[in-house]
Design a protein around this motif. Structure first.
Motif, short mmCIF file in Angstrom:
data_model
loop_
_atom_site.label_atom_id
_atom_site.label_comp_id
_atom_site.label_asym_id
_atom_site.label_seq_id
_atom_site.Cartn_x
_atom_site.Cartn_y
_atom_site.Cartn_z
N PRO A 33 0.83 -1.14 -0.03
CA PRO A 33 0.01 0.02 0.00
C PRO A 33 0.96 1.29 -0.07
CG PRO A 33 0.25 -0.90 2.18
CD PRO A 33 0.97 -1.82 1.20
N SER A 34 0.30 2.32 -0.11
CA SER A 34 0.97 3.64 -0.13
C SER A 34 1.55 4.13 1.38
CB SER A 34 -0.01 4.79 -0.69
OG SER A 34 0.80 5.95 -0.37
N GLY A 35 2.83 4.36 1.31
CA GLY A 35 3.57 4.43 2.78
C GLY A 35 3.37 5.87 2.94
N HIS A 36 3.23 6.81 2.12
CA HIS A 36 2.99 8.24 2.46
C HIS A 36 1.60 8.35 3.15
CE1 HIS A 36 6.60 9.41 0.02
NE2 HIS A 36 6.03 10.80 -0.07
N THR A 37 0.60 7.71 2.58
CA THR A 37 -0.96 7.80 2.88
C THR A 37 -0.75 7.24 3.99
OG1 THR A 37 -1.45 7.84 0.64
CG2 THR A 37 -3.16 7.67 2.50
N SER A 38 -0.48 5.76 4.63
CA SER A 38 -0.66 5.40 5.89
C SER A 38 0.07 6.01 6.78
CB SER A 38 0.02 3.72 5.58
OG SER A 38 1.47 3.73 5.49
N LEU B 116 -7.93 15.91 6.49
CA LEU B 116 -7.96 16.56 5.29
C LEU B 116 -6.60 16.73 4.78
CD1 LEU B 116 -9.35 17.78 2.79
CD2 LEU B 116 -9.25 19.98 3.89
N VAL B 117 -5.81 17.01 5.54
CA VAL B 117 -4.03 17.03 5.15
C VAL B 117 -3.61 15.66 4.74
CG1 VAL B 117 -2.01 17.56 5.98
CG2 VAL B 117 -3.82 19.41 6.61
N ALA B 118 -4.07 14.65 5.57
CA ALA B 118 -3.65 13.20 5.21
C ALA B 118 -4.23 13.15 3.94
CB ALA B 118 -3.94 12.35 6.46
N ALA B 119 -5.50 13.24 3.71
CA ALA B 119 -6.13 12.81 2.56
C ALA B 119 -5.49 13.46 1.23
CB ALA B 119 -7.54 13.27 2.56
N SER C 262 -2.10 13.09 -3.67
CA SER C 262 -0.75 13.66 -4.46
C SER C 262 -0.20 12.26 -4.92
CB SER C 262 0.10 14.16 -3.55
OG SER C 262 0.75 13.46 -2.60
N ARG C 263 -0.23 11.18 -4.09
CA ARG C 263 0.47 9.86 -4.56
C ARG C 263 -0.07 9.47 -6.00
NH1 ARG C 263 4.88 10.36 -3.40
NH2 ARG C 263 5.39 8.19 -3.35
N HIS D 211 -1.38 3.50 -7.49
CA HIS D 211 -2.73 3.22 -8.12
C HIS D 211 -3.80 3.82 -6.90
CE1 HIS D 211 -0.92 0.55 -10.90
NE2 HIS D 211 -0.12 0.25 -10.00
N TRP D 212 -4.88 3.97 -7.34
CA TRP D 212 -5.96 4.51 -6.05
C TRP D 212 -6.12 3.33 -5.06
CZ3 TRP D 212 -10.38 2.00 -4.90
CH2 TRP D 212 -10.96 1.05 -5.90
N GLN D 213 -6.05 2.07 -5.26
CA GLN D 213 -6.38 1.02 -4.22
C GLN D 213 -5.00 1.21 -3.18
OE1 GLN D 213 -5.97 0.60 -7.81
NE2 GLN D 213 -7.58 -0.87 -8.55
N ASP D 214 -3.83 1.43 -3.90
CA ASP D 214 -2.75 1.55 -2.79
C ASP D 214 -3.11 2.68 -1.89
OD1 ASP D 214 -1.76 -0.34 -4.78
OD2 ASP D 214 -0.60 1.31 -5.60
N VAL D 215 -3.81 3.79 -2.20
CA VAL D 215 -3.80 4.99 -1.27
C VAL D 215 -4.96 4.59 -0.44
CG1 VAL D 215 -4.67 7.33 -1.33
CG2 VAL D 215 -2.96 6.47 -3.11
#
Length: 316
Positions: free
Chosen positions: A164-169, A206-209, A214-215, A222-226
């Protein structure tokens, strides 16, 4: 609600005591840091990527809108600043320590889970083609048609870490914990109907979203990763917060469990000491009453009366 003792427990007065009590937790945090470093060093699983599969993996390779070094600032430093500000307001080391410990656990546990899944899954990023073939000329196995990358090893390695997305998690782990923390401190769910409090809570989310969006815009995920990264970060942040703090809608949601446990122990100690004092007083009273009724005093009175009778007899 237990008695509020603001400013009575500072870093100087109770900091060492609280840190010693949670020494094993800090050791576990250090172990998580070591595991996180190892997970970033090892090579991820190189999933089969056939020639026909590259159709959806030819997005352009470009820089990050949110660079890697900015993620700790967003997920750790920003929540830490808010937590420290509340410490200077309340002067409560229990709140400071538990909040910092919960935040670090939230981020590190999320990081370990995220990178472990990344290495195990090995999903190619949307820009995988240009990572694998920087000159734009594909090279494939003559039989299986699997890619035979000609790019830099480090860039190819990162190309297999899409899910998954590390930035997002990380962002949702740190800022999600901050949202929980703020909701308890400002008592957002006190049923007063102040929508402005909800806006304060939604701001970190909201900032996290936006970090997650941005990823996708940068074609690193991919959107699934985020989506998976955001869900993972919020879940871990919620579990870590509720491990140290009551739910924000609780009447005691403004302080950690450790604070109320300390108050309960203090009250029990005071009650125990007062009970011991009362018991000693009762025992002393019982001892005095026994001493007054001593058999030795009764015998002395009987012997003195006999002597008086004998003397009166001689006189007669």
């Amino acid at each position: 609600m237990p008695e509020i003792q603001l400013g009575a427990h500072t870093i100087r007065s109770h900091g060492a005591q609280v840190a010693r009590f949670h020494m094993h937790d800090w050791l576990i945090l250090m172990l998580l840091v070591v595991i996180e470093i190892i997970l970033n060093i090892i090579e991820p699983f190189h999933r089969f990527v056939g020639e026909e599969m590259l159709t959806d993996l030819k997005y352009p390779l470009q820089d990050n809108t949110v660079p890697f070094w900015a993620v700790p600032l967003i997920a750790i430093i920003l929540p830490l600043i808010v937590i420290i500000v509340f410490y200077f307001i309340r002067r409560d080391v229990y709140d400071l320590h538990q909040a910092v410990l919960g935040l670090m656990f939230s981020v590190l546990v999320t990081g370990v889970i995220t990178d472990a899944i990344k290495d195990a899954v090995g999903r190619p990023r949307p820009d995988f083609f240009w990572r694998c073939f920087p000159d734009g000329k594909g090279v494939f196995h003559p039989v299986t048609r699997n890619v035979q990358c000609t790019g830099l090893k480090g860039i190819i390695k990162e190309g297999h870490k899409s899910f998954p997305s590390g930035h997002t998690s990380w962002s949702f782990a740190g800022l999600g914990f901050l949202a929980w923390y703020l909701s308890g401190k400002i008592r957002a769910f006190d049923r007063s109907g102040h929508v402005a409090k909800l806006c304060i809570i939604f701001l970190p989310l909201l900032v996290a979203a936006l970090v997650g969006v941005s990823r996708v815009d940068d074609y690193w995920h991919h959107w699934q990763d985020v989506f998976a990264g955001g869900l993972l970060g919020v879940t871990v942040a919620s579990l870590c917060y509720l491990q140290f703090f009551p739910p924000p809608y609780d009447v005691d949601g403004w302080a950690p469990h450790a604070y109320f446990n300390m108050l309960a122990d203090s009250q029990n100690a005071n009650q125990s000491s007062s009970t011991n004092v009362n018991a000693l007083t009762v025992r002393q009273l019982e001892f005095d009453s026994v001493y007054i009724r001593s058999p030795r005093n009764d015998n002395a009175q009987d012997s003195s009366s006999i002597l008086e009778n004998m003397e009166s007899g001689r006189r007669n």
